[in-house]
Design a protein around this motif. Sequence first.
Motif, PDB file in Angstrom:
ATOM      1  N   ALA A  51      15.499   1.610  -6.205  1.00 16.22           N
ATOM      2  CA  ALA A  51      15.838   0.436  -5.394  1.00 16.22           C
ATOM      3  C   ALA A  51      16.250   0.866  -3.992  1.00 16.22           C
ATOM      4  N   GLU A  52      17.059   1.906  -3.905  1.00 17.92           N
ATOM      5  CA  GLU A  52      17.475   2.418  -2.597  1.00 17.92           C
ATOM      6  C   GLU A  52      16.281   2.977  -1.829  1.00 17.92           C
ATOM      7  N   LEU A  53      15.397   3.681  -2.529  1.00 23.36           N
ATOM      8  CA  LEU A  53      14.205   4.239  -1.898  1.00 23.36           C
ATOM      9  C   LEU A  53      13.340   3.140  -1.281  1.00 23.36           C
ATOM     10  N   LEU A  54      13.129   2.066  -2.012  1.00 22.20           N
ATOM     11  CA  LEU A  54      12.286   0.977  -1.517  1.00 22.20           C
ATOM     12  C   LEU A  54      12.936   0.247  -0.343  1.00 22.20           C
ATOM     13  N   ARG A  55      14.251   0.067  -0.399  1.00 18.48           N
ATOM     14  CA  ARG A  55      14.942  -0.551   0.730  1.00 18.48           C
ATOM     15  C   ARG A  55      14.807   0.311   1.981  1.00 18.48           C
ATOM     16  N   ALA A  56      14.987   1.634   1.801  1.00 19.78           N
ATOM     17  CA  ALA A  56      14.914   2.545   2.944  1.00 19.78           C
ATOM     18  C   ALA A  56      13.520   2.560   3.555  1.00 19.78           C
ATOM     19  N   ARG A  57      12.506   2.581   2.705  1.00 19.51           N
ATOM     20  CA  ARG A  57      11.131   2.615   3.213  1.00 19.51           C
ATOM     21  C   ARG A  57      10.773   1.305   3.914  1.00 19.51           C
ATOM     22  N   ALA A  58      11.282   0.201   3.407  1.00 18.74           N
ATOM     23  CA  ALA A  58      11.029  -1.080   4.059  1.00 18.74           C
ATOM     24  C   ALA A  58      11.652  -1.121   5.449  1.00 18.74           C
ATOM     25  N   ALA A  59      12.738  -0.324   5.632  1.00 23.81           N
ATOM     26  CA  ALA A  59      13.410  -0.255   6.930  1.00 23.81           C
ATOM     27  C   ALA A  59      12.853   0.861   7.808  1.00 23.81           C
ATOM     28  N   GLY A  60      11.838   1.568   7.307  1.00 21.02           N
ATOM     29  CA  GLY A  60      11.216   2.623   8.089  1.00 21.02           C
ATOM     30  C   GLY A  60      11.860   3.982   7.958  1.00 21.02           C
ATOM     31  N   GLN A  61      12.793   4.143   7.021  1.00 17.83           N
ATOM     32  CA  GLN A  61      13.475   5.426   6.847  1.00 17.83           C
ATOM     33  C   GLN A  61      12.621   6.379   6.026  1.00 17.83           C
ATOM     34  N   ARG A  62      12.589   7.644   6.421  1.00 13.28           N
ATOM     35  CA  ARG A  62      11.834   8.671   5.703  1.00 13.28           C
ATOM     36  C   ARG A  62      12.780   9.733   5.156  1.00 13.28           C
TER      37      ARG A  62
ATOM     38  N   ARG B 152       0.819  -1.205   0.000  1.00 16.69           N
ATOM     39  CA  ARG B 152       0.000   0.000   0.000  1.00 16.69           C
ATOM     40  C   ARG B 152       0.852   1.255   0.000  1.00 16.69           C
ATOM     41  N   SER B 153       2.167   1.099   0.026  1.00 16.53           N
ATOM     42  CA  SER B 153       3.064   2.240   0.079  1.00 16.53           C
ATOM     43  C   SER B 153       3.100   2.963  -1.260  1.00 16.53           C
ATOM     44  N   ARG B 154       3.028   4.280  -1.235  1.00 17.84           N
ATOM     45  CA  ARG B 154       3.105   5.076  -2.445  1.00 17.84           C
ATOM     46  C   ARG B 154       4.142   6.178  -2.260  1.00 17.84           C
ATOM     47  N   PRO B 155       5.414   5.851  -2.414  1.00 19.69           N
ATOM     48  CA  PRO B 155       6.440   6.890  -2.270  1.00 19.69           C
ATOM     49  C   PRO B 155       6.311   7.930  -3.378  1.00 19.69           C
ATOM     50  N   TRP B 156       6.816   9.123  -3.108  1.00 24.03           N
ATOM     51  CA  TRP B 156       6.800  10.186  -4.123  1.00 24.03           C
ATOM     52  C   TRP B 156       8.001   9.983  -5.023  1.00 24.03           C
ATOM     53  N   ILE B 157       7.756   9.789  -6.313  1.00 27.57           N
ATOM     54  CA  ILE B 157       8.806   9.543  -7.299  1.00 27.57           C
ATOM     55  C   ILE B 157       8.654  10.558  -8.426  1.00 27.57           C
ATOM     56  N   LEU B 158       9.735  11.271  -8.733  1.00 28.65           N
ATOM     57  CA  LEU B 158       9.730  12.288  -9.776  1.00 28.65           C
ATOM     58  C   LEU B 158      10.270  11.714 -11.082  1.00 28.65           C
ATOM     59  N   THR B 159       9.664  12.126 -12.183  1.00 28.63           N
ATOM     60  CA  THR B 159      10.041  11.640 -13.508  1.00 28.63           C
ATOM     61  C   THR B 159      10.678  12.753 -14.328  1.00 28.63           C
TER      62      THR B 159
END
Length: 253
Positions: free
Chosen positions: A62-73, A16-23
């Motif tokens: 990939a780094e963003l998803l790893r960080a979010r899985a670890a709870g990093q904001r 359900r996570s929707r990180p902000w990603i810029l294109t």
Amino acid sequence: MAADTSAPPARSLPLRSRPWILTYHSVSDPTDDPYGITVSADRLDEQLTWLHRRGLTGTGIAELLRARAAGQRGLVGLTFDDGYADFVDEALPVLLAHGCTATVFVLPGRPGGSNTWDPLGPRRPLLTEEGIRTVAAAGMEVGSHGMLHQDLTTLSDDELRRETHGSREALHRILRQEPSGFCYPYGTADRRVADSVRAAGYTYGCALVPGPLAGPLALPRTHVSHADRGARLRAKEVRHRLRYRSAGPGAAG
């Protein structure tokens, strides 16, 4: 040293996570740009400065998803579609100056070619295989944009497999490592396309507005243009939060 491009397995990501990603696309002179996909290096610098002032650091997916899985904001995803050659001379120095990384989605079926899929032009050169290696060696993540930049939803099963499986195999040959991420050309995908991306071994997929698709193989993104400065970026951030508010708190962090 090349970036660690491995992302958590799809099943371990918060669906359900929707990180902000810029294109982003090309970083060059935006004057002749009928599609609004080009930003100047100076404007990229201004945009990354705005993110920093908001407590956000740009990073590859990939780094963003790893960080979010670890709870990093405090992170925002940065992606560059199509693999334009100007990334090396124009975008890369700005990213490094800001301590940012990014994911560059390239077309291994068009090394050293140009954006012939854009009927209105202008023609912009794409990264060569050596250029792709240069991007990875600078610490950026390299992902696949398919082989030839085609609307994958219109292809036969065999053609789709060449674009998904074939591009992953080509990038493994070029980089000696398999990419984690796939970016759908034109930002469009359907269930069949997403299933092919999953079967090829990618752990995440980037769209623009993924529609009914959800999860790590249908990550939404925000298009950034040369016109986007502080107020417009803030509006786009708010729109992202509202559109994906059901994804839970902290979607942009």
